[in-house]
Design an enzyme around this catalytic site. Structure first.
Site, PDB file in Angstrom:
ATOM      1  N   LYS A  36     -13.249  -1.885   6.622  1.00 57.32           N
ATOM      2  CA  LYS A  36     -13.504  -2.668   5.304  1.00 57.32           C
ATOM      3  C   LYS A  36     -14.260  -3.414   6.339  1.00 57.32           C
ATOM      4  O   LYS A  36     -15.660  -3.971   5.864  1.00 57.32           O
ATOM      5  CB  LYS A  36     -12.464  -3.440   4.945  1.00 57.32           C
ATOM      6  CG  LYS A  36     -11.782  -2.710   2.932  1.00 57.32           C
ATOM      7  CD  LYS A  36     -11.166  -1.492   4.188  1.00 57.32           C
ATOM      8  CE  LYS A  36     -10.263  -0.609   3.135  1.00 57.32           C
ATOM      9  NZ  LYS A  36      -9.770   0.576   3.561  1.00 57.32           N
ATOM     10  N   ASP A  44      -0.788  -5.471   9.259  1.00 65.12           N
ATOM     11  CA  ASP A  44      -1.981  -4.396   9.273  1.00 65.12           C
ATOM     12  C   ASP A  44      -3.128  -5.449   8.690  1.00 65.12           C
ATOM     13  O   ASP A  44      -2.847  -5.784   8.192  1.00 65.12           O
ATOM     14  CB  ASP A  44      -1.179  -3.900   7.736  1.00 65.12           C
ATOM     15  CG  ASP A  44      -1.919  -3.107   7.488  1.00 65.12           C
ATOM     16  OD1 ASP A  44      -3.570  -2.659   6.795  1.00 65.12           O
ATOM     17  OD2 ASP A  44      -2.063  -1.849   6.674  1.00 65.12           O
ATOM     18  N   TRP A 101       0.560  -1.629  -0.458  1.00 66.37           N
ATOM     19  CA  TRP A 101       0.300  -0.422  -0.115  1.00 66.37           C
ATOM     20  C   TRP A 101       0.758   0.986   0.078  1.00 66.37           C
ATOM     21  O   TRP A 101       2.068   0.950   1.359  1.00 66.37           O
ATOM     22  CB  TRP A 101      -0.973   0.027   1.443  1.00 66.37           C
ATOM     23  CG  TRP A 101      -1.780   1.094   1.183  1.00 66.37           C
ATOM     24  CD1 TRP A 101      -2.491   1.302   0.626  1.00 66.37           C
ATOM     25  CD2 TRP A 101      -2.126   1.558   2.243  1.00 66.37           C
ATOM     26  NE1 TRP A 101      -3.158   2.423   1.196  1.00 66.37           N
ATOM     27  CE2 TRP A 101      -3.043   2.611   2.462  1.00 66.37           C
ATOM     28  CE3 TRP A 101      -1.242   2.198   4.156  1.00 66.37           C
ATOM     29  CZ2 TRP A 101      -3.707   3.313   3.725  1.00 66.37           C
ATOM     30  CZ3 TRP A 101      -1.842   2.595   4.341  1.00 66.37           C
ATOM     31  CH2 TRP A 101      -2.829   3.746   4.438  1.00 66.37           C
TER      32      TRP A 101
HETATM   33  C1  LMR Z   1      -6.952   1.605  -0.634  1.00 69.25           C
HETATM   34  O1  LMR Z   1      -5.595   1.247  -0.527  1.00 69.25           O
HETATM   35  O2  LMR Z   1      -7.264   1.969  -1.353  1.00 69.25           O
HETATM   36  C2  LMR Z   1      -8.006   2.154   0.842  1.00 69.25           C
HETATM   37  O3  LMR Z   1      -7.016   1.442   1.637  1.00 69.25           O
HETATM   38  C3  LMR Z   1      -8.149   3.275   0.966  1.00 69.25           C
HETATM   39  C4  LMR Z   1      -6.975   4.251   0.946  1.00 69.25           C
HETATM   40  O4  LMR Z   1      -7.136   5.052   2.631  1.00 69.25           O
HETATM   41  O5  LMR Z   1      -5.865   4.362   0.811  1.00 69.25           O
END
Ligand code: LMR
Length: 401
Positions: A245, A210, A129
């Site tokens: 989520k 996470d 991420w």
């Molecule tokens: C995502 O990866 O799209 C979600 O976790 C929302 C975010 O805050 O980035």
């Protein structure tokens, strides 16, 4: 003062959501941000969560501050649900937790605790991420990447990952996605989690989890099996939990940082550091989302209703994956690897130029790494996406792109 200020770079996910919102083309498809959407393209409030919220509102008698550690019933019930009755109760004196404003704050608090404890380096999966590295950098840790996944593969790049673990040093931390890896959807098998647990224990590397998509992969307990195995085996861990989520509470910023320490007397020290990090940042957490989760998890009927709805969301994501594989096949693309992945996301085999063309020419939005949010495909999205990618692939092969 502000004349000298440079503008910060746009957020790779939130800025994309803004672009998609501004697009007026009726066929536009926003596959960017990770939000569960139903068949009509809405982000629904889960029925059991709504009932729990109503009870909270009806019973509310005060708006006084929560304690800095947050709602105690929320922490207790969510902890039991995440770690499972046996591990939670059996090691209760070695677990601690603090409510946070969503998972980002939990990650930040955990990173602050690590830095104060002398940790300097945290290993982060490649890909991950995009906000993980900035969070850790902001807390003063050095993020270093370990190989995890190559686009087009079904599973994790296990040998490469294990090779990287053997280079990790005592006192390092490793960020692991509990399940439904963001962005790849590829997770270790339970045997691989067990092997990883032994490796990390031997190398004295601290796992930092996470947990953002529990229940949206194989099932609530199944998606948490890796966390439970590693926490038990290593005996020391940080776990950031999101309710965004799994409870669809996105805007209520509901989450928690849990930790397990080797000795019960360390719990207070860790908690005090997490609380002081929170105090100098946002002070104390908001109430509503956590109160609703506490209410829901404190009532077996509501809990069963919530789990059933989560199960339907999970099943629908699986069906959409299958539809996309079929539609891709019709468009001349082999995306069968998507079947083996789980959760809201997978990565499509697209280059950056194709991602931009999808956005400009077709109104299809996704981050530049080709990540798609599967439940955002809704009714007709799978066919439209597959056909559009088929056209781009054909143009590339024909050299006319
Ligand atoms: C995502 O990866 O799209 C979600 O976790 C929302 C975010 O805050 O980035």
């Amino acid at each position: 003062m502000f004349e000298k200020l440079e503008a910060a770079p746009p957020d790779p996910i939130l800025a994309l959501a803004g672009l998609a919102r501004a697009d007026t083309r009726p066929q536009k498809l926003d596959l960017g941000i990770g939000i569960y959407l139903d068949e009509d393209g809405n982000a629904p409030v889960m029925a059991a969560v709504r009932r729990a919220e109503q009870r909270v509102l009806d019973g509310e008698v005060s708006k006084a501050y929560l304690p800095a550690s947050g709602n105690a019933a929320f922490l207790e019930r969510l902890g039991r649900k995440v770690f499972g009755e046996g591990l939670w109760t059996g090691r209760r004196e070695r677990f601690g937790g603090i409510q946070s404003t969503g998972c980002v704050a939990a990650l930040r608090l955990g990173a602050e605790v690590l830095r104060r404890a002398g940790c300097r380096r945290i290993w982060v999966s490649d890909p991950t991420w995009p906000i993980h590295d900035p969070i850790f950098l902001a807390a003063g840790l050095e993020p270093v990447s370990y190989p995890y996944y190559s686009v087009g593969a079904a599973g994790v790049a296990w040998d490469e990952m294990v090779g990287a673990v053997s280079r990790m040093e005592r006192g390092d931390a490793i960020l692991l996605h509990a399940g439904c890896h963001n962005p790849s959807g590829a997770d270790p098998t339970i045997d691989q989690w067990d092997e990883l647990a032994k490796l990390l224990r031997d190398r004295e590397v601290l796992p930092f989890f996470d947990v953002a998509y529990a229940g949206l992969g194989y099932g609530w307990d199944e998606d948490l099996a890796g966390v439970r195995a590693l926490v038990e085996a290593t005996g020391e861990a940080l776990i950031a939990v999101s309710c965004s989520k799994s409870f669809a509470l996105y805007r209520e910023r509901t989450g928690a940082l849990y930790f397990m320490s080797r000795q019960a007397q360390e719990v207070g020290k860790v908690l005090s550091n997490a609380m002081s990090a929170a105090r100098t940042n946002y002070s104390m957490p908001p109430d509503h989302g956590a109160a609703a989760v506490a209410e829901l998890l404190g009532d077996s009927e509501l809990e069963a209703e919530w789990l059933a709805e989560l199960g339907r969301m999970r099943t629908r994501i699986g069906t959409l994956r299958e539809t996309l594989v079929q539609e891709a096949f019709e468009a001349g693309l082999d995306w069968r690897y998507l079947r083996d992945q789980r959760g809201m996301f997978s990565l499509l085999p697209l280059d950056g130029e194709q991602v931009v063309r999808l956005r400009d020419d077709f109104g299809i939005y996704m981050p530049t790494n080709g990540r798609i949010c599967i439940p955002a495909l809704a009714r007709i999205g799978a066919g439209y996406l597959a056909k559009s990618c088929g056209i781009l692939s054909w143009m590339k092969t024909a050299g006319s792109g």
